[in-house]
Structures are given as C-alpha cells and as structure tokens.
Design a protein around this motif. Structure first.
Motif, PDB file in Angstrom:
ATOM      1  N   GLN A 155     -36.646 -45.473  59.748  1.00 52.73           N
ATOM      2  CA  GLN A 155     -36.554 -46.881  60.137  1.00 52.73           C
ATOM      3  C   GLN A 155     -35.083 -47.188  60.360  1.00 52.73           C
ATOM      4  O   GLN A 155     -34.255 -46.926  59.487  1.00 52.73           O
ATOM      5  N   VAL A 156     -34.757 -47.676  61.548  1.00 49.63           N
ATOM      6  CA  VAL A 156     -33.359 -47.974  61.891  1.00 49.63           C
ATOM      7  C   VAL A 156     -33.301 -49.387  62.457  1.00 49.63           C
ATOM      8  O   VAL A 156     -34.043 -49.704  63.406  1.00 49.63           O
ATOM      9  N   HIS A 157     -32.405 -50.200  61.906  1.00 51.30           N
ATOM     10  CA  HIS A 157     -32.261 -51.603  62.357  1.00 51.30           C
ATOM     11  C   HIS A 157     -33.633 -52.286  62.468  1.00 51.30           C
ATOM     12  O   HIS A 157     -33.910 -53.000  63.440  1.00 51.30           O
ATOM     13  N   GLY A 158     -34.528 -52.002  61.516  1.00 49.92           N
ATOM     14  CA  GLY A 158     -35.819 -52.706  61.461  1.00 49.92           C
ATOM     15  C   GLY A 158     -36.911 -52.128  62.360  1.00 49.92           C
ATOM     16  O   GLY A 158     -38.035 -52.638  62.365  1.00 49.92           O
ATOM     17  N   ASN A 159     -36.618 -51.087  63.114  1.00 45.85           N
ATOM     18  CA  ASN A 159     -37.640 -50.465  63.971  1.00 45.85           C
ATOM     19  C   ASN A 159     -37.869 -49.016  63.553  1.00 45.85           C
ATOM     20  O   ASN A 159     -36.996 -48.399  62.946  1.00 45.85           O
ATOM     21  N   LEU A 160     -39.047 -48.502  63.920  1.00 48.01           N
ATOM     22  CA  LEU A 160     -39.365 -47.110  63.583  1.00 48.01           C
ATOM     23  C   LEU A 160     -39.019 -46.200  64.768  1.00 48.01           C
ATOM     24  O   LEU A 160     -39.244 -46.578  65.935  1.00 48.01           O
ATOM     25  N   TYR A 161     -38.466 -45.042  64.441  1.00 41.58           N
ATOM     26  CA  TYR A 161     -38.094 -44.052  65.462  1.00 41.58           C
ATOM     27  C   TYR A 161     -38.573 -42.684  64.988  1.00 41.58           C
ATOM     28  O   TYR A 161     -38.479 -42.391  63.786  1.00 41.58           O
ATOM     29  N   LEU A 180     -31.472 -26.511  68.502  1.00 42.74           N
ATOM     30  CA  LEU A 180     -31.509 -27.974  68.416  1.00 42.74           C
ATOM     31  C   LEU A 180     -30.078 -28.483  68.304  1.00 42.74           C
ATOM     32  O   LEU A 180     -29.345 -28.057  67.410  1.00 42.74           O
ATOM     33  N   ILE A 181     -29.694 -29.375  69.189  1.00 43.68           N
ATOM     34  CA  ILE A 181     -28.364 -29.987  69.125  1.00 43.68           C
ATOM     35  C   ILE A 181     -28.586 -31.449  68.731  1.00 43.68           C
ATOM     36  O   ILE A 181     -29.080 -32.247  69.532  1.00 43.68           O
ATOM     37  N   VAL A 182     -28.264 -31.757  67.491  1.00 41.89           N
ATOM     38  CA  VAL A 182     -28.542 -33.092  66.946  1.00 41.89           C
ATOM     39  C   VAL A 182     -27.256 -33.912  66.950  1.00 41.89           C
ATOM     40  O   VAL A 182     -26.254 -33.496  66.360  1.00 41.89           O
ATOM     41  N   VAL A 183     -27.273 -35.043  67.640  1.00 50.36           N
ATOM     42  CA  VAL A 183     -26.078 -35.892  67.724  1.00 50.36           C
ATOM     43  C   VAL A 183     -26.354 -37.216  67.022  1.00 50.36           C
ATOM     44  O   VAL A 183     -27.332 -37.886  67.331  1.00 50.36           O
ATOM     45  N   SER A 184     -25.490 -37.566  66.057  1.00 53.51           N
ATOM     46  CA  SER A 184     -25.598 -38.859  65.371  1.00 53.51           C
ATOM     47  C   SER A 184     -24.246 -39.553  65.445  1.00 53.51           C
ATOM     48  O   SER A 184     -23.205 -38.903  65.606  1.00 53.51           O
ATOM     49  N   ALA A 185     -24.281 -40.869  65.299  1.00 52.70           N
ATOM     50  CA  ALA A 185     -23.034 -41.658  65.314  1.00 52.70           C
ATOM     51  C   ALA A 185     -23.342 -43.069  64.876  1.00 52.70           C
ATOM     52  O   ALA A 185     -24.457 -43.542  65.081  1.00 52.70           O
ATOM     53  N   PRO A 186     -22.371 -43.757  64.311  1.00 55.15           N
ATOM     54  CA  PRO A 186     -22.576 -45.186  64.071  1.00 55.15           C
ATOM     55  C   PRO A 186     -22.750 -45.909  65.408  1.00 55.15           C
ATOM     56  O   PRO A 186     -22.217 -45.461  66.430  1.00 55.15           O
ATOM     57  N   VAL A 231     -37.121 -37.021  73.984  1.00 58.48           N
ATOM     58  CA  VAL A 231     -37.358 -38.460  74.171  1.00 58.48           C
ATOM     59  C   VAL A 231     -38.094 -38.952  72.923  1.00 58.48           C
ATOM     60  O   VAL A 231     -39.213 -38.518  72.637  1.00 58.48           O
ATOM     61  N   SER A 232     -37.453 -39.847  72.170  1.00 58.92           N
ATOM     62  CA  SER A 232     -38.003 -40.316  70.894  1.00 58.92           C
ATOM     63  C   SER A 232     -39.132 -41.318  71.097  1.00 58.92           C
ATOM     64  O   SER A 232     -39.205 -41.987  72.121  1.00 58.92           O
ATOM     65  N   LEU A 266     -30.831 -33.998  70.793  1.00 55.79           N
ATOM     66  CA  LEU A 266     -31.493 -35.129  70.132  1.00 55.79           C
ATOM     67  C   LEU A 266     -30.456 -36.180  69.763  1.00 55.79           C
ATOM     68  O   LEU A 266     -29.430 -35.845  69.157  1.00 55.79           O
ATOM     69  N   ASP A 267     -30.728 -37.415  70.113  1.00 54.37           N
ATOM     70  CA  ASP A 267     -29.852 -38.542  69.767  1.00 54.37           C
ATOM     71  C   ASP A 267     -30.576 -39.299  68.668  1.00 54.37           C
ATOM     72  O   ASP A 267     -31.461 -40.107  68.940  1.00 54.37           O
ATOM     73  N   ILE A 268     -30.261 -38.979  67.409  1.00 55.92           N
ATOM     74  CA  ILE A 268     -31.018 -39.577  66.295  1.00 55.92           C
ATOM     75  C   ILE A 268     -30.075 -39.995  65.165  1.00 55.92           C
ATOM     76  O   ILE A 268     -28.931 -39.553  65.125  1.00 55.92           O
ATOM     77  N   ASP A 269     -30.577 -40.820  64.265  1.00 47.98           N
ATOM     78  CA  ASP A 269     -29.713 -41.354  63.212  1.00 47.98           C
ATOM     79  C   ASP A 269     -29.525 -40.335  62.081  1.00 47.98           C
ATOM     80  O   ASP A 269     -30.109 -39.244  62.105  1.00 47.98           O
ATOM     81  N   THR A 270     -28.709 -40.717  61.094  1.00 49.40           N
ATOM     82  CA  THR A 270     -28.334 -39.787  60.019  1.00 49.40           C
ATOM     83  C   THR A 270     -29.534 -39.398  59.134  1.00 49.40           C
ATOM     84  O   THR A 270     -29.597 -38.269  58.648  1.00 49.40           O
ATOM     85  N   GLN A 271     -30.479 -40.326  58.937  1.00 47.18           N
ATOM     86  CA  GLN A 271     -31.669 -39.997  58.118  1.00 47.18           C
ATOM     87  C   GLN A 271     -32.491 -38.912  58.808  1.00 47.18           C
ATOM     88  O   GLN A 271     -32.971 -37.960  58.179  1.00 47.18           O
ATOM     89  N   GLY A 272     -32.651 -39.058  60.130  1.00 46.12           N
ATOM     90  CA  GLY A 272     -33.420 -38.085  60.903  1.00 46.12           C
ATOM     91  C   GLY A 272     -32.712 -36.738  60.956  1.00 46.12           C
ATOM     92  O   GLY A 272     -33.350 -35.676  60.881  1.00 46.12           O
ATOM     93  N   ALA A 273     -31.373 -36.766  61.071  1.00 40.56           N
ATOM     94  CA  ALA A 273     -30.596 -35.517  61.145  1.00 40.56           C
ATOM     95  C   ALA A 273     -30.797 -34.705  59.864  1.00 40.56           C
ATOM     96  O   ALA A 273     -30.984 -33.490  59.905  1.00 40.56           O
ATOM     97  N   ARG A 274     -30.800 -35.413  58.732  1.00 41.66           N
ATOM     98  CA  ARG A 274     -31.012 -34.751  57.442  1.00 41.66           C
ATOM     99  C   ARG A 274     -32.380 -34.059  57.391  1.00 41.66           C
ATOM    100  O   ARG A 274     -32.508 -32.931  56.932  1.00 41.66           O
ATOM    101  N   GLN A 275     -33.402 -34.769  57.867  1.00 39.18           N
ATOM    102  CA  GLN A 275     -34.768 -34.208  57.843  1.00 39.18           C
ATOM    103  C   GLN A 275     -34.849 -32.972  58.742  1.00 39.18           C
ATOM    104  O   GLN A 275     -35.494 -31.978  58.404  1.00 39.18           O
ATOM    105  N   LEU A 276     -34.175 -33.050  59.916  1.00 37.43           N
ATOM    106  CA  LEU A 276     -34.243 -31.902  60.837  1.00 37.43           C
ATOM    107  C   LEU A 276     -33.487 -30.699  60.291  1.00 37.43           C
ATOM    108  O   LEU A 276     -33.894 -29.562  60.483  1.00 37.43           O
ATOM    109  N   ARG A 277     -32.372 -30.977  59.618  1.00 33.95           N
ATOM    110  CA  ARG A 277     -31.598 -29.886  59.002  1.00 33.95           C
ATOM    111  C   ARG A 277     -32.478 -29.126  58.006  1.00 33.95           C
ATOM    112  O   ARG A 277     -32.446 -27.893  57.934  1.00 33.95           O
TER     113      ARG A 277
END
Ligand code: 5GP
Length: 204
Positions: free
Chosen positions: A76-82, A8-14, A37-38, A101-112
C-alpha cells in the motif's frame, strides 16, 4: 554462444527523485529491456494509459489477484494498492529477458527475498531541498500531499543501504547513463552466464 537467464532490475526512489523519467529514458536506451506493468487501485492520471502505464483495477479485482497468489509482491503506497504480476516476471526471466520494475521500498524488499539475484537500484535527488523544489514544480499536488511525500522521503532515503546501487539524479541524462551502465554491467556478470564455444571442449 552465451546463454543467460533474465535479471530483475528493481528501481525505487522517494517521490520526486525522477524515477519514472529515468525508467522511461533507460528503456529508450535499452529497447530489449522488458517492463513490468504494475496493477494498482489508484485511478489513472491524465495521459496514463491502461495496460501501458499500469493495469488500473478495482479493489476487489486486486484482492482477487492477491488471494490467488498471482502477485510476486504488493504494497500500500500513498493510500492505494500496488502489485507486480508474478507470471509476467517468470515469463521474462525464462525467456532470458531483463525486466525493469518501478516499485516502492516495501515491494523491493519482498522481491529481494523471493528473487535473491534481483538487482536493486535506489535513486535520490541531490538534497532534500532539491526534492522539495521538484515536488513543488509539479504543481499537481496540494501542500498537504507535498508534506506527506517529503515525510515519507525522509523515512525512505535511509533505506538506500538495502540496495545494490545508488544513483544521485542531478541531471536526467547523466543519471540515465548510470542506470544503463548498471544494467549493462550486470549483463556481463559471470555468475549469470553459461558459455558454450563450438570450438572449445570445455562447456559450462
Ligand atoms: P505512482 O502512483 O505515483 O505512479 O507510484 C507511487 C509509488 O508506487 C511509486 O513509489 C512507485 O514506484 C510505486 N509502485 C508502482 N508500482 C508498484 C508495484 O507494483 N509494487 C509496489 N510495491 N510499488 C509500486
């Protein structure tokens, strides 16, 4: 001769750091890389295609996936669910395919937590001023939204230490090369491989 499970290659960024562009470019460099695809409750933006960019679903449909345990992570990111479909990940890994995977920091933590061997990559812009300029150049967001994204970026950048790799996106070509190099290097890690040479007794 060499067998390996996928990674799994997880990419996050602001927001505004260029992650979506980098993910698209690296997939062109490494066409055998699968992409997760999320699922999202966010409405599609112009040009986005259902099933290619996201699976666009209603809130009840998203909740149904979540309660059925079908999501490997969600946030939940910027008011939407992913969320990420667990079955898609499991299939790619079992087939020995790396999946991006292009996902936010909360999701990256869960996948780790769920997949300790996942590779986490954090992308940043060279400075907050540059990030702000990139968000303004998009010209798609109102001022309030730009402020909200910058505030969130200030919270997210310090999380870079939770990641395995940090890439500063000064230039798309250079940053894409760095991301591709990370993936290629991970493909060669001995602890991900099993080696069987037909003309060598020792198998592992
Ligand atoms: P956007 O809606 O602007 O494409 O994405 C907003 C944010 O949601 C980005 O940081 C993106 O990485 C994140 N995101 C996209 N898909 C998922 C997902 O499946 N799970 C999580 N946790 N975040 C996601």
């Amino acid at each position: 001769m060499i067998a390996r499970r996928g990674t799994l290659i997880v990419v996050s960024a602001p927001s505004g750091a260029g992650k979506t562009t980098l993910c698209r470019e690296v997939r062109l460099c490494l066409p055998d890389l699968a992409y997760s695809v999320s699922y999202t409750t966010r409405p599609p933006r112009p040009g986005e295609v259902d099933g290619r960019d996201f699976h666009f679903v209603t809130q009840p449909a998203f909740e149904a996936l979540r309660t059925a345990g079908a999501l490997a992570e969600w946030a939940q990111v910027h008011g939407n669910l992913y969320g990420t479909h667990a079955g898609t990940l499991e299939r790619a890994l079992a087939e020995g395919r790396d999946i991006l995977l292009d996902i936010d920091t909360q999701g990256a933590r869960q996948l780790r937590a769920r997949y300790p061997t996942a590779v986490l990559v954090f992308i940043i812009a060279p400075s907050m001023a540059e990030l702000e300029q990139r968000l303004r150049e998009r010209r798609s967001d109102p001022e309030r939204e730009i402020r909200r994204r910058l505030d969130r970026a200030r919270e997210e950048v310090p999380l870079w230490r939770e990641y395995d790799y940090l890439i500063v996106n000064r230039d798309v070509k250079e940053a894409t090369e760095h991301l591709a190099a990370v993936i290629q290097a991970e493909r060669c890690r001995t602890n991900r491989l099993s080696l069987a040479m037909p003309d060598l007794e020792v198998r592992s």
